[in-house]
Design a protein around this motif. Structure first.
Motif, PDB file in Angstrom:
ATOM      1  N   TYR A 146      -7.731  71.681 -23.700  1.00  0.00           N
ATOM      2  CA  TYR A 146      -7.745  70.270 -24.086  1.00  0.00           C
ATOM      3  C   TYR A 146      -7.271  70.182 -25.530  1.00  0.00           C
ATOM      4  O   TYR A 146      -7.766  70.889 -26.400  1.00  0.00           O
ATOM      5  N   LYS A 147      -6.299  69.309 -25.761  1.00  0.00           N
ATOM      6  CA  LYS A 147      -5.757  69.133 -27.106  1.00  0.00           C
ATOM      7  C   LYS A 147      -5.596  67.639 -27.361  1.00  0.00           C
ATOM      8  O   LYS A 147      -4.974  66.931 -26.581  1.00  0.00           O
ATOM      9  N   CYS A 148      -6.168  67.161 -28.466  1.00  0.00           N
ATOM     10  CA  CYS A 148      -6.105  65.751 -28.808  1.00  0.00           C
ATOM     11  C   CYS A 148      -5.199  65.540 -30.016  1.00  0.00           C
ATOM     12  O   CYS A 148      -5.021  66.440 -30.845  1.00  0.00           O
ATOM     13  N   LYS A 149      -4.658  64.329 -30.128  1.00  0.00           N
ATOM     14  CA  LYS A 149      -3.799  63.978 -31.266  1.00  0.00           C
ATOM     15  C   LYS A 149      -4.546  64.073 -32.596  1.00  0.00           C
ATOM     16  O   LYS A 149      -3.939  64.284 -33.639  1.00  0.00           O
TER      17      LYS A 149
ATOM     18  N   ASN B 284     -29.702  54.289 -16.883  1.00  0.00           N
ATOM     19  CA  ASN B 284     -28.370  54.398 -16.293  1.00  0.00           C
ATOM     20  C   ASN B 284     -27.404  54.984 -17.311  1.00  0.00           C
ATOM     21  O   ASN B 284     -27.335  54.523 -18.444  1.00  0.00           O
ATOM     22  N   SER B 285     -26.638  55.996 -16.873  1.00  0.00           N
ATOM     23  CA  SER B 285     -25.688  56.589 -17.801  1.00  0.00           C
ATOM     24  C   SER B 285     -24.477  55.692 -17.974  1.00  0.00           C
ATOM     25  O   SER B 285     -24.092  54.943 -17.087  1.00  0.00           O
ATOM     26  N   GLN B 286     -23.902  55.772 -19.151  1.00  0.00           N
ATOM     27  CA  GLN B 286     -22.683  55.043 -19.462  1.00  0.00           C
ATOM     28  C   GLN B 286     -21.543  56.053 -19.415  1.00  0.00           C
ATOM     29  O   GLN B 286     -21.738  57.213 -19.732  1.00  0.00           O
ATOM     30  N   SER B 287     -20.360  55.636 -19.032  1.00  0.00           N
ATOM     31  CA  SER B 287     -19.253  56.583 -18.963  1.00  0.00           C
ATOM     32  C   SER B 287     -18.882  57.048 -20.360  1.00  0.00           C
ATOM     33  O   SER B 287     -19.051  56.329 -21.333  1.00  0.00           O
ATOM     34  N   ALA B 288     -18.385  58.280 -20.437  1.00  0.00           N
ATOM     35  CA  ALA B 288     -18.034  58.863 -21.740  1.00  0.00           C
ATOM     36  C   ALA B 288     -16.817  58.199 -22.317  1.00  0.00           C
ATOM     37  O   ALA B 288     -16.049  57.580 -21.679  1.00  0.00           O
TER      38      ALA B 288
ATOM     39  N   LYS C 236     -15.566  72.770 -21.914  1.00  0.00           N
ATOM     40  CA  LYS C 236     -16.421  72.583 -23.085  1.00  0.00           C
ATOM     41  C   LYS C 236     -16.421  71.114 -23.512  1.00  0.00           C
ATOM     42  O   LYS C 236     -17.457  70.573 -23.898  1.00  0.00           O
ATOM     43  N   VAL C 237     -15.254  70.458 -23.417  1.00  0.00           N
ATOM     44  CA  VAL C 237     -15.154  69.029 -23.735  1.00  0.00           C
ATOM     45  C   VAL C 237     -16.067  68.238 -22.800  1.00  0.00           C
ATOM     46  O   VAL C 237     -16.837  67.380 -23.238  1.00  0.00           O
ATOM     47  N   GLY C 238     -16.009  68.534 -21.511  1.00  0.00           N
ATOM     48  CA  GLY C 238     -16.866  67.854 -20.543  1.00  0.00           C
ATOM     49  C   GLY C 238     -18.338  68.062 -20.839  1.00  0.00           C
ATOM     50  O   GLY C 238     -19.135  67.121 -20.810  1.00  0.00           O
ATOM     51  N   ALA C 239     -18.706  69.301 -21.165  1.00  0.00           N
ATOM     52  CA  ALA C 239     -20.108  69.602 -21.467  1.00  0.00           C
ATOM     53  C   ALA C 239     -20.570  68.869 -22.725  1.00  0.00           C
ATOM     54  O   ALA C 239     -21.685  68.343 -22.778  1.00  0.00           O
ATOM     55  N   MET C 240     -19.718  68.811 -23.740  1.00  0.00           N
ATOM     56  CA  MET C 240     -20.070  68.104 -24.975  1.00  0.00           C
ATOM     57  C   MET C 240     -20.286  66.621 -24.708  1.00  0.00           C
ATOM     58  O   MET C 240     -21.235  66.015 -25.200  1.00  0.00           O
ATOM     59  N   ASN C 241     -19.398  66.032 -23.910  1.00  0.00           N
ATOM     60  CA  ASN C 241     -19.516  64.605 -23.615  1.00  0.00           C
ATOM     61  C   ASN C 241     -20.734  64.291 -22.756  1.00  0.00           C
ATOM     62  O   ASN C 241     -21.390  63.268 -22.957  1.00  0.00           O
ATOM     63  N   ILE C 242     -21.043  65.165 -21.812  1.00  0.00           N
ATOM     64  CA  ILE C 242     -22.238  64.952 -20.990  1.00  0.00           C
ATOM     65  C   ILE C 242     -23.491  65.088 -21.847  1.00  0.00           C
ATOM     66  O   ILE C 242     -24.420  64.296 -21.737  1.00  0.00           O
TER      67      ILE C 242
ATOM     68  N   PRO D  53     -14.382  64.352 -27.767  1.00  0.00           N
ATOM     69  CA  PRO D  53     -15.708  64.130 -28.338  1.00  0.00           C
ATOM     70  C   PRO D  53     -15.670  63.809 -29.833  1.00  0.00           C
ATOM     71  O   PRO D  53     -16.650  63.366 -30.402  1.00  0.00           O
ATOM     72  N   LYS D  54     -14.513  63.989 -30.462  1.00  0.00           N
ATOM     73  CA  LYS D  54     -14.380  63.715 -31.892  1.00  0.00           C
ATOM     74  C   LYS D  54     -13.926  62.275 -32.152  1.00  0.00           C
ATOM     75  O   LYS D  54     -14.485  61.590 -32.989  1.00  0.00           O
ATOM     76  N   CYS D  55     -12.902  61.805 -31.403  1.00  0.00           N
ATOM     77  CA  CYS D  55     -12.348  60.468 -31.682  1.00  0.00           C
ATOM     78  C   CYS D  55     -12.403  59.507 -30.497  1.00  0.00           C
ATOM     79  O   CYS D  55     -11.989  58.363 -30.613  1.00  0.00           O
ATOM     80  N   SER D  56     -12.852  59.967 -29.337  1.00  0.00           N
ATOM     81  CA  SER D  56     -12.989  59.176 -28.098  1.00  0.00           C
ATOM     82  C   SER D  56     -11.662  58.805 -27.436  1.00  0.00           C
ATOM     83  O   SER D  56     -11.641  58.014 -26.505  1.00  0.00           O
ATOM     84  N   GLU D  57     -10.565  59.371 -27.886  1.00  0.00           N
ATOM     85  CA  GLU D  57      -9.260  59.162 -27.242  1.00  0.00           C
ATOM     86  C   GLU D  57      -9.279  59.863 -25.888  1.00  0.00           C
ATOM     87  O   GLU D  57      -9.838  60.949 -25.752  1.00  0.00           O
ATOM     88  N   ARG D  58      -8.673  59.261 -24.876  1.00  0.00           N
ATOM     89  CA  ARG D  58      -8.643  59.866 -23.550  1.00  0.00           C
ATOM     90  C   ARG D  58      -7.297  60.559 -23.350  1.00  0.00           C
ATOM     91  O   ARG D  58      -6.249  59.946 -23.463  1.00  0.00           O
ATOM     92  N   ASN D  59      -7.338  61.856 -23.071  1.00  0.00           N
ATOM     93  CA  ASN D  59      -6.147  62.681 -22.851  1.00  0.00           C
ATOM     94  C   ASN D  59      -6.407  63.629 -21.701  1.00  0.00           C
ATOM     95  O   ASN D  59      -7.515  64.124 -21.559  1.00  0.00           O
ATOM     96  N   LYS D  60      -5.374  63.928 -20.934  1.00  0.00           N
ATOM     97  CA  LYS D  60      -5.525  64.924 -19.877  1.00  0.00           C
ATOM     98  C   LYS D  60      -5.273  66.299 -20.463  1.00  0.00           C
ATOM     99  O   LYS D  60      -4.385  66.480 -21.284  1.00  0.00           O
ATOM    100  N   ALA D  61      -6.056  67.267 -20.026  1.00  0.00           N
ATOM    101  CA  ALA D  61      -5.896  68.644 -20.483  1.00  0.00           C
ATOM    102  C   ALA D  61      -4.642  69.245 -19.851  1.00  0.00           C
ATOM    103  O   ALA D  61      -4.271  68.902 -18.732  1.00  0.00           O
ATOM    104  N   GLN D  62      -4.006  70.121 -20.582  1.00  0.00           N
ATOM    105  CA  GLN D  62      -2.880  70.887 -20.053  1.00  0.00           C
ATOM    106  C   GLN D  62      -3.434  72.231 -19.618  1.00  0.00           C
ATOM    107  O   GLN D  62      -3.908  72.994 -20.454  1.00  0.00           O
TER     108      GLN D  62
END
Length: 65
Positions: free
Chosen positions: A34-37, A61-65, A46-52, A21-30
């Motif tokens: 969730y940890k981003c570069k 129509n919703s746009q994908s996050a 929480k990441v999912g809730a923030m993006n929704i 939600p900060k930089c829009s980079e797509r990463n899979k959670a471990q």
């Protein structure tokens, strides 16, 4: 919400827990973390809730996050 007169917007949940939600980079959670570069880290739900919460809705129509 509809019964109370609150407008309901439906959001496509695709990739909401994988997109930073900060930089829009797509990463899979471990596991559940969730940890981003860019340095942002939190629980993946929480990441999912923030993006929704902040997902754009265009013409009903919703746009994908």
């Amino acid at each position: 919400a509809n019964l109370a007169g609150i407008k309901v917007e439906y959001v496509n949940p695709a990739y909401t827990s994988q997109t930073c939600p900060k930089c829009s980079e797509r990463n899979k959670a471990q596991d559940r973390k969730y940890k981003c570069k860019c340095g942002f880290e939190t629980h993946r739900d929480k990441v999912g809730a923030m993006n929704i919460r902040y997902a754009p809705v265009v013409g009903g129509n919703s746009q994908s996050a």
